[in-house]
Design an enzyme around this catalytic site. Structure first.
Site, PDB file in Angstrom:
ATOM      1  N   ASN A  40       0.956  -1.047   0.051  1.00  0.00           N
ATOM      2  CA  ASN A  40       0.178   0.223  -0.016  1.00  0.00           C
ATOM      3  C   ASN A  40       0.810   1.396  -0.009  1.00  0.00           C
ATOM      4  OD1 ASN A  40      -0.082  -1.194   2.885  1.00  0.00           O
ATOM      5  ND2 ASN A  40      -1.378   0.782   3.340  1.00  0.00           N
ATOM      6  N   ASP A  41       0.577   2.167   0.722  1.00  0.00           N
ATOM      7  CA  ASP A  41       1.042   3.465   0.334  1.00  0.00           C
ATOM      8  C   ASP A  41       2.617   3.724   0.295  1.00  0.00           C
ATOM      9  OD1 ASP A  41      -1.264   3.521   2.080  1.00  0.00           O
ATOM     10  OD2 ASP A  41      -0.551   4.861   3.550  1.00  0.00           O
ATOM     11  N   ARG A 160      -1.624   9.597  12.752  1.00  0.00           N
ATOM     12  CA  ARG A 160      -0.515   8.928  11.975  1.00  0.00           C
ATOM     13  C   ARG A 160       0.140   9.697  10.679  1.00  0.00           C
ATOM     14  NH1 ARG A 160      -5.068   5.720  11.868  1.00  0.00           N
ATOM     15  NH2 ARG A 160      -6.507   5.753  10.022  1.00  0.00           N
ATOM     16  N   ASP A 161       1.049   8.846  10.273  1.00  0.00           N
ATOM     17  CA  ASP A 161       1.581   9.448   9.029  1.00  0.00           C
ATOM     18  C   ASP A 161       2.341  10.958   9.015  1.00  0.00           C
ATOM     19  OD1 ASP A 161      -0.111   7.264   8.282  1.00  0.00           O
ATOM     20  OD2 ASP A 161      -1.576   8.205   7.274  1.00  0.00           O
ATOM     21  N   GLU A 215      -5.981  11.082   6.441  1.00  0.00           N
ATOM     22  CA  GLU A 215      -4.708  10.238   6.333  1.00  0.00           C
ATOM     23  C   GLU A 215      -3.586  11.117   5.460  1.00  0.00           C
ATOM     24  OE1 GLU A 215      -6.386   6.270   5.239  1.00  0.00           O
ATOM     25  OE2 GLU A 215      -5.915   5.550   7.195  1.00  0.00           O
TER      26      GLU A 215
HETATM   27  C1  FRU Z   1      -3.407   4.684   4.269  1.00  0.00           C
HETATM   28  C2  FRU Z   1      -3.136   4.199   5.835  1.00  0.00           C
HETATM   29  C3  FRU Z   1      -2.267   5.054   6.394  1.00  0.00           C
HETATM   30  C4  FRU Z   1      -1.929   4.229   7.600  1.00  0.00           C
HETATM   31  C5  FRU Z   1      -1.353   2.992   6.402  1.00  0.00           C
HETATM   32  C6  FRU Z   1      -1.240   1.700   7.254  1.00  0.00           C
HETATM   33  O1  FRU Z   1      -3.893   3.621   3.178  1.00  0.00           O
HETATM   34  O2  FRU Z   1      -4.247   3.647   6.300  1.00  0.00           O
HETATM   35  O3  FRU Z   1      -3.128   5.898   6.982  1.00  0.00           O
HETATM   36  O4  FRU Z   1      -0.582   4.571   8.019  1.00  0.00           O
HETATM   37  O5  FRU Z   1      -2.328   3.243   5.804  1.00  0.00           O
HETATM   38  O6  FRU Z   1      -0.897   0.443   6.109  1.00  0.00           O
END
Ligand code: FRU
Length: 484
Positions: A40-41, A160-161, A215
């Site tokens: 993912n991200d 987060r993030d 996010e």
């Molecule tokens: C976005 C998210 C972020 C988090 C991550 C976890 O896709 O939900 O907010 O840090 O993915 O994998």
């Protein structure tokens, strides 16, 4: 199995994978994806030590959203990449349930990585710790632990993030959070030395009721006096021409005051990509330009991704340069992407055609298409895979574009509908991989990223009706390579 053995096995599996051939028809050739597990991200994007560093969220153990690690690939040219490596593992008390997303900043020749440690308590209650890592040129790194302990009063643990930006020789960190009224917000911290952080406040905006969580925030300067605030809000209501995905990613551009901790005079929120499968983009600076990479995927839509039956799922977009013009961010593929061009297979100018069909066969191509709209009302373009197709319709009068995946059997379906300005011509710049399509419209004014899972191989693009093709150029693209 012992933990060390497990990671040893992942390394061997990666090496084995890259030294053999995978004939799965949905494997993408020029998009970053992993041989197994869920990506993912994008995280920690940086230009460091003469290379692009691309970290990403990766569950190497399966196609579920759990046990998030940080993977890493490096490249100088976007054709040759290093073998994927696992960097951050969820193995400490402060990140035991996931090394979640965050950014990077290069200071004193050290690549500083920031991420959120996700911890689940005995009753599944969430705790979030913001953490720092020192990554060194030769590849060694040191997890230095927690820099921000839990969330401040008045907020939930959806915190987060972290992303870093620098203004007036001061480091700032922007973080996504949810307040006690369950509304999305961001907090800003500052630091003189990048190690010790102090909360300066919640970024004040008028977006008081704009989703329940924000996010992956990014704040970056786009001109002498304007800043973009890009984030991924969750919980916006779908409308006819926007917010059609379960979650959005977009930005506003305005005046940032770091003393007042406020953003004022800003433009309306604009989604950065109107496709089905784009989320959590991250922006980094290189040579004064803002470069963005997004996640090709959408949370909570796992059943739309047909490759999970083969044990792998999702990937990253190609790098896009963001150019601020006429109050919006235009997206352009990073020039280095041209390194992927293998051979020009079509080059036509000024040709009038009726139901023109471009036969492409294997589907790793870049197409630049410029169509004359002066004498037509509707555009109808089909991406055909034997009996299945994806269509792209444009109505000139309404200035509305519709991307339709309903005629595909596997994967996500439905339409995405959005406003797009066009007068005399429609310019489409398309990157078509085996299960990913990225389309840039009108010089990057809009983009759509989507995944598709055709049952049969082979692609034909049909441009319906009688139309003047101003220009069409098609290149076969080579696959990216992963080497030690
Ligand atoms: C976005 C998210 C972020 C988090 C991550 C976890 O896709 O939900 O907010 O840090 O993915 O994998």
């Amino acid at each position: 199995m012992q933990i060390n053995e497990t990671y040893q096995k992942i390394k061997q599996d990666l090496e084995k994978y890259y030294s053999s051939k995978d004939n799965n028809r949905w494997r993408n050739k020029f998009h970053i994806e992993m041989p197994f597990g869920l990506v993912n991200d994008p995280n920690g994007l940086a230009y460091y030590n003469d290379e692009y560093y691309i970290f990403y969220q990766w569950n190497p153990f399966g196609c579920e959203h759990k046990t998030k690690h940080w993977g890493l690939v490096k490249t100088k040219d976007f054709v040759n990449f290093t073998m994927p490596e696992i960097i951050l593992k969820p193995e400490d008390w402060f990140d035991k349930d996931g090394c979640y997303s965050g950014g990077a900043y290069v200071k004193d020749d050290i690549l500083k990585l920031f991420y959120t440690g996700n911890v689940k308590g005995p009753n599944n209650e969430r705790e979030s710790y913001q953490c720092i890592v020192d990554y060194h040129k030769e590849g060694s790194f040191e997890k230095k632990g927690v820099i921000i302990e839990k969330q401040p009063e008045g907020y939930t643990a959806h915190f987060r993030d972290p992303m870093i930006f620098v203004e007036n020789n001061t480091y700032y960190m922007v973080l996504g959070i949810q307040n006690k009224d369950l509304k999305g917000r961001v907090l800003i911290y500052k630091s003189e030395d990048i190690e010790k952080w102090e909360l300066i406040g919640e970024l004040e905006t008028d977006m008081k009721d704009f989703g329940y969580m924000w996010e992956c925030p990014n704040i970056f300067r786009v001109s002498e006096d304007k800043f973009a605030f890009m984030f991924s809000p969750q919980g916006l209501k779908a409308e006819e021409l926007r917010y059609q995905n379960i979650y959005q990613s977009g930005y506003v551009i305005g005046d940032l005051d770091l003393n007042e901790v406020s953003l004022t005079n800003y433009s309306e929120f604009k989604e950065i990509d109107m496709g089905f499968d784009f989320y959590a983009p991250q922006v980094f600076k290189h040579n004064g330009r803002n470069i963005m990479i997004g996640w090709i995927g959408m949370p909570d839509k796992d059943n739309e991704y047909a490759t999970s039956q083969y044990g792998w799922m999702l990937g990253l977009t190609m790098p896009r340069v963001l150019e601020y013009k006429d109050e919006v961010l235009y997206q352009k593929p990073l020039e280095l992407i041209e390194n992927l061009r293998e051979k020009k297979i079509i080059d036509i100018n000024n040709q009038i055609e009726e139901n023109y069909v471009v036969k492409l066969g294997p589907k790793s191509v870049e197409c630049k298409l410029d169509l004359d709209l002066s004498n037509i009302e509707n555009l109808d373009i089909r991406f055909k895979f034997k009996d299945e197709y994806i269509s792209l319709l444009y109505n000139k009068k309404d200035e509305v574009c519709i991307l339709d995946r309903s005629n595909m059997e596997l994967g996500g379906k439905g339409i995405r509908k959005f406003k797009l300005k066009a007068e005399d011509s429609m310019k489409l710049h398309m990157f078509i991989d085996n299960s990913v399509m990225e389309i840039y419209y009108q010089d990057g004014l809009e983009t759509t990223t989507l995944m598709y899972f055709p049952k049969e191989e082979g692609l034909e693009i049909e441009i319906k009706n009688n139309i003047n093709i101003n220009t069409l150029q098609v290149w076969n693209l080579r696959g990216i390579k992963y080497e030690k």
